[in-house]
Design an enzyme around this catalytic site. Sequence first.
Site, PDB file in Angstrom:
ATOM      1  N   LYS A  23       0.798  -1.185  -0.022  1.00 18.19           N
ATOM      2  CA  LYS A  23       0.164   0.072   0.219  1.00 18.19           C
ATOM      3  C   LYS A  23       0.832   1.203   0.054  1.00 18.19           C
ATOM      4  CE  LYS A  23      -2.723   1.011   3.865  1.00 18.19           C
ATOM      5  NZ  LYS A  23      -2.533   2.285   4.279  1.00 18.19           N
ATOM      6  N   ARG A  28       2.793   5.890  -3.462  1.00 20.45           N
ATOM      7  CA  ARG A  28       4.116   6.797  -3.669  1.00 20.45           C
ATOM      8  C   ARG A  28       4.311   6.647  -5.178  1.00 20.45           C
ATOM      9  NH1 ARG A  28       4.131   5.825   1.783  1.00 20.45           N
ATOM     10  NH2 ARG A  28       5.582   6.864   3.030  1.00 20.45           N
ATOM     11  N   SER A 168       7.412   9.073  12.156  1.00 20.34           N
ATOM     12  CA  SER A 168       6.253   8.983  11.176  1.00 20.34           C
ATOM     13  C   SER A 168       6.850   9.309  10.033  1.00 20.34           C
ATOM     14  CB  SER A 168       5.181   9.863  11.598  1.00 20.34           C
ATOM     15  OG  SER A 168       4.236  10.171  10.470  1.00 20.34           O
ATOM     16  N   GLN A 170       4.827   9.172   7.334  1.00 24.73           N
ATOM     17  CA  GLN A 170       4.037  10.231   6.732  1.00 24.73           C
ATOM     18  C   GLN A 170       4.525  11.635   6.910  1.00 24.73           C
ATOM     19  OE1 GLN A 170       0.159   9.194   7.917  1.00 24.73           O
ATOM     20  NE2 GLN A 170       0.149   7.323   6.730  1.00 24.73           N
ATOM     21  N   ASP A 316       1.910  -1.294  12.047  1.00 19.87           N
ATOM     22  CA  ASP A 316       0.671  -1.585  11.240  1.00 19.87           C
ATOM     23  C   ASP A 316       0.177  -3.136  11.876  1.00 19.87           C
ATOM     24  OD1 ASP A 316       0.426   0.914  10.522  1.00 19.87           O
ATOM     25  OD2 ASP A 316       1.123   0.556   8.423  1.00 19.87           O
ATOM     26  N   LYS A 343      -4.384   5.998  14.346  1.00 16.76           N
ATOM     27  CA  LYS A 343      -4.581   5.184  12.889  1.00 16.76           C
ATOM     28  C   LYS A 343      -6.107   5.388  12.715  1.00 16.76           C
ATOM     29  CE  LYS A 343      -0.183   4.348  13.255  1.00 16.76           C
ATOM     30  NZ  LYS A 343       0.553   5.094  12.263  1.00 16.76           N
ATOM     31  N   ARG A 389      -7.347  -2.934   9.350  1.00 18.83           N
ATOM     32  CA  ARG A 389      -6.641  -3.962  10.072  1.00 18.83           C
ATOM     33  C   ARG A 389      -7.273  -4.912  11.309  1.00 18.83           C
ATOM     34  NH1 ARG A 389      -2.423  -3.648   6.857  1.00 18.83           N
ATOM     35  NH2 ARG A 389      -1.872  -1.483   6.071  1.00 18.83           N
TER      36      ARG A 389
END
Length: 429
Positions: A23, A28, A168, A170, A316, A343, A389
């Site tokens: 993912k 990206r 992080s 992100q 995750d 999350k 998840r």
Amino acid sequence: MELITLKNNKHGLKGEIAVPGDKSISHRSIMFGSIAIGKTTVTNFLLGDDCLSTISCFRKLGVLIEQDNEKVVIHGKGMAKLQEPNEILDVGNSGTTIRLLTGILAGLHFHSTLIGDSSIGKRPMTRVVTPLREMGAKIDGREEGKYTPLSVRGGKLQSITYRLPVASAQVKSAILFAGLNADGTTRVIEPVATRDHTERMIQRFGGKISRQENEIQLEGGQKLSGTEIHVPGDISSAAFFLVAGCIVPNSSITLRNVGLNPTRTGILEVLQNMGASMDVQQDAADAFEPTGTIKVMTSKLKGTIIEGEIIPKLIDEIPIIALLATQADGVTVIKDAHELKVKETNRIDTVVTELKKLGADIQATDDGMIITGGTKLTGAKVDSHGDHRIGMMLAIASQICEEEIILENADAIAVSYPDFFEHLNKLSI
Ligand code: SPQ
């Protein structure tokens, strides 16, 4: 919302599957393909809802993107040719899309508005808004930019040196995207190493980026060129079947084309420490992203402690590791994982609440959970809470529950693994 009944597995899970594309890397590939000059061809793209949201946002920014199942062709014209969207950019459930896209939009001279679903509306955006404002972007949002909707008016950016307050990928990636459009050298210092797909992809698209210990450096004004990307399988998706293979009696599962980027393989270290019967064979070396084949069999497991620098490498996977720990001898302690609270759901709360319904001995702590293993799980009505998840973890739990379980909001699983039940059925035959 979809409600399904899942029965336990009496014969074991057996066979081979290729897990779907990663993912993080799929997102990206669309982003870099859109800001590079020339054609980018992506194969084994993940057809999860999150990655489709990324494609939809970049189409609204004027990028021609052709998609034929897992093959995607992006006709990039460079960052400066992205166009002001005349519609709102809707990221759906995807935190990666909104945070990385905000980094790209920060340096573009137009206005855009970003929204997502109710889960995105609760996730903190300050972590990207603060450094991007420091670089010169004008970003506003609910509660002064803390939450969506976000409104971005990009412009000329200055490079910064930024010490990440949280580990992080992100936030790091949002700053690096903005840094590509900024004057001077952008420096990002990570408290702990996080997934490095953005850095690898900058190089794949012909850009330059360097790292010394935990500091990453990037020159602004670089031009990227279109390329070919084969997305490796997602180790975060593989994790569900790695755990299933260990805990469902009489199982033997082979997972092919699994991404083995060392910033993502924390789950393998944990499985090894807990005594899993597992064999990992790396494929021929690839400078872009390493991959391999993993075989796993029903195992006798022992509890462990999971803390510190390994946490970003398996953040995750903690929901499915919690299920694994319910079947190990002894106690498993998970610490330093405060990030779970922000999350798709508060994953400390949702994991503990749902596993307790199945009879697990599990307690929430401020930064993780404590699980006493060796429990037989019972049937119950459980809920994904709209978190893919959590939904997959509960579906794997159903395989060892004494009675059937009813899973509410099972459709959330399509966010990252649309073929999840197909693969589970294939291994059940
Ligand atoms: O994209 P999103 O919704 O944030 O997805 C999650 C997930 O479980 O799939 C987190 F909820 O993965 C993140 C991951 O936790 C994907 C990601 C990335 O691609 O850069 C990085 C991690 O988040 P963070 O906040 O630690 O940077």
